[in-house]
Design an enzyme around this catalytic site. Structure first.
Site, PDB file in Angstrom:
ATOM      1  N   ASP A   1       6.915  17.402 -37.068  1.00  0.00           N
ATOM      2  CA  ASP A   1       8.056  18.201 -36.621  1.00  0.00           C
ATOM      3  C   ASP A   1       8.239  18.098 -35.116  1.00  0.00           C
ATOM      4  O   ASP A   1       9.350  17.948 -34.634  1.00  0.00           O
ATOM      5  CB  ASP A   1       7.916  19.670 -37.066  1.00  0.00           C
ATOM      6  CG  ASP A   1       6.566  20.267 -36.712  1.00  0.00           C
ATOM      7  OD1 ASP A   1       5.622  19.504 -36.426  1.00  0.00           O
ATOM      8  OD2 ASP A   1       6.429  21.501 -36.714  1.00  0.00           O
TER       9      ASP A   1
ATOM     10  N   ASP B   1       4.270  17.553 -28.632  1.00  0.00           N
ATOM     11  CA  ASP B   1       4.263  18.325 -27.387  1.00  0.00           C
ATOM     12  C   ASP B   1       3.294  17.635 -26.410  1.00  0.00           C
ATOM     13  O   ASP B   1       3.686  16.733 -25.669  1.00  0.00           O
ATOM     14  CB  ASP B   1       3.845  19.763 -27.732  1.00  0.00           C
ATOM     15  CG  ASP B   1       3.970  20.716 -26.559  1.00  0.00           C
ATOM     16  OD1 ASP B   1       4.374  20.281 -25.472  1.00  0.00           O
ATOM     17  OD2 ASP B   1       3.649  21.907 -26.715  1.00  0.00           O
TER      18      ASP B   1
HETATM   19  C1  PRP Z   1       2.247  21.888 -34.015  1.00  0.00           C
HETATM   20  C2  PRP Z   1       3.174  20.789 -34.486  1.00  0.00           C
HETATM   21  C3  PRP Z   1       2.393  19.548 -34.182  1.00  0.00           C
HETATM   22  C4  PRP Z   1       1.588  19.933 -32.955  1.00  0.00           C
HETATM   23  C5  PRP Z   1       2.211  19.328 -31.744  1.00  0.00           C
HETATM   24  O1  PRP Z   1       1.307  22.111 -35.009  1.00  0.00           O
HETATM   25  O2  PRP Z   1       3.480  20.914 -35.849  1.00  0.00           O
HETATM   26  O3  PRP Z   1       1.520  19.213 -35.251  1.00  0.00           O
HETATM   27  O4  PRP Z   1       1.628  21.356 -32.848  1.00  0.00           O
HETATM   28  O5  PRP Z   1       1.523  19.705 -30.585  1.00  0.00           O
HETATM   29  P1  PRP Z   1       0.726  18.694 -29.678  1.00  0.00           P
HETATM   30  O6  PRP Z   1       1.594  17.479 -29.449  1.00  0.00           O
HETATM   31  O7  PRP Z   1       0.520  19.477 -28.404  1.00  0.00           O
HETATM   32  O8  PRP Z   1      -0.568  18.352 -30.332  1.00  0.00           O
HETATM   33  P2  PRP Z   1       0.361  23.399 -35.093  1.00  0.00           P
HETATM   34  O9  PRP Z   1      -1.048  22.992 -34.802  1.00  0.00           O
HETATM   35  O10 PRP Z   1       0.939  24.517 -34.274  1.00  0.00           O
HETATM   36  O11 PRP Z   1       0.409  23.741 -36.620  1.00  0.00           O
HETATM   37  P3  PRP Z   1       1.696  23.993 -37.561  1.00  0.00           P
HETATM   38  O12 PRP Z   1       2.270  22.633 -37.883  1.00  0.00           O
HETATM   39  O13 PRP Z   1       1.111  24.653 -38.757  1.00  0.00           O
HETATM   40  O14 PRP Z   1       2.670  24.860 -36.827  1.00  0.00           O
END
Ligand code: PRP
Length: 173
Positions: free
Chosen positions: A96, A99
């Site tokens: 999704d 970051d």
């Molecule tokens: C969120 C998102 C990505 C990740 C991106 O997942 O879905 O997997 O963060 O961040 P990064 O590039 O800084 O690693 P999260 O761990 O919050 O879990 P979720 O998908 O359940 O919301």
């Protein structure tokens, strides 16, 4: 918490269909395996796969990054791994949001060790502000510079995931 509309459901669906058409054209005659990174990816994954007019397979991983709220600590671990054998198969990793890039880089590296024929990435939102590791994004929905985004699967402390549109949260300074 106040929020401001960033990407409407109409614009999301239009872009999802454009990505789906591009992927179907690039993978004509193949049966790619789509691997979604849970949980945030669910709505994007479901819409994307239903819009792609070639046969596909699907599987999921869950890569939990520790910490709650708006930041992750950078420690990542699989709490669910792939179950399909991806050796020798074309694989598209679907996220999704990217970051810092740490999650996508971690998952990509792990999947590469399983010997897929090819491995590309498809990301709905490429958020550039806090990138720590460079990771190639082959199919990108929307590049954004900054802001904490929620909705269409994206959460803030598990809230807002169900919203059909994408919003920016207005954080207090
Ligand atoms: C969120 C998102 C990505 C990740 C991106 O997942 O879905 O997997 O963060 O961040 P990064 O590039 O800084 O690693 P999260 O761990 O919050 O879990 P979720 O998908 O359940 O919301």
């Amino acid at each position: 918490m106040e929020k401001e509309l960033l990407i409407s459901r109409v614009d999301i669906q239009k872009r999802v269909h454009e990505l789906a058409d591009q992927i179907a054209s690039d993978y004509q005659g193949k049966e790619p395996v789509f691997i979604g990174v849970l949980n945030g990816v669910i709505f994007f994954f479901a819409d994307l796969l239903r819009a792609i007019r070639i046969p596909s397979r699907m599987d999921f991983v869950r890569a939990a990054s520790y910490g709650s709220g708006t930041t992750s600590s950078g420690k990542i671990q699989f709490t669910k791994n792939v179950e399909i054998d991806i050796r020798g198969k074309p694989v598209i990793l679907v996220e999704d949001i990217v970051d810092t890039g740490l999650t996508l880089a971690y998952v990509k590296e792990n999947l590469e060790r399983k010997g897929p024929e090819s491995l590309r990435t498809c990301v709905l939102i490429d958020k550039l502000e806090r990138r720590e590791v460079s990771v190639p994004i082959d199919y990108c929905g929307f590049p954004i510079r900054e802001g904490f985004v929620v909705g269409y699967g994206l959460d803030y402390d598990e809230k807002y995931r169900h919203l059909p549109d994408i919003y920016v949260l207005k954080m207090a300074d």
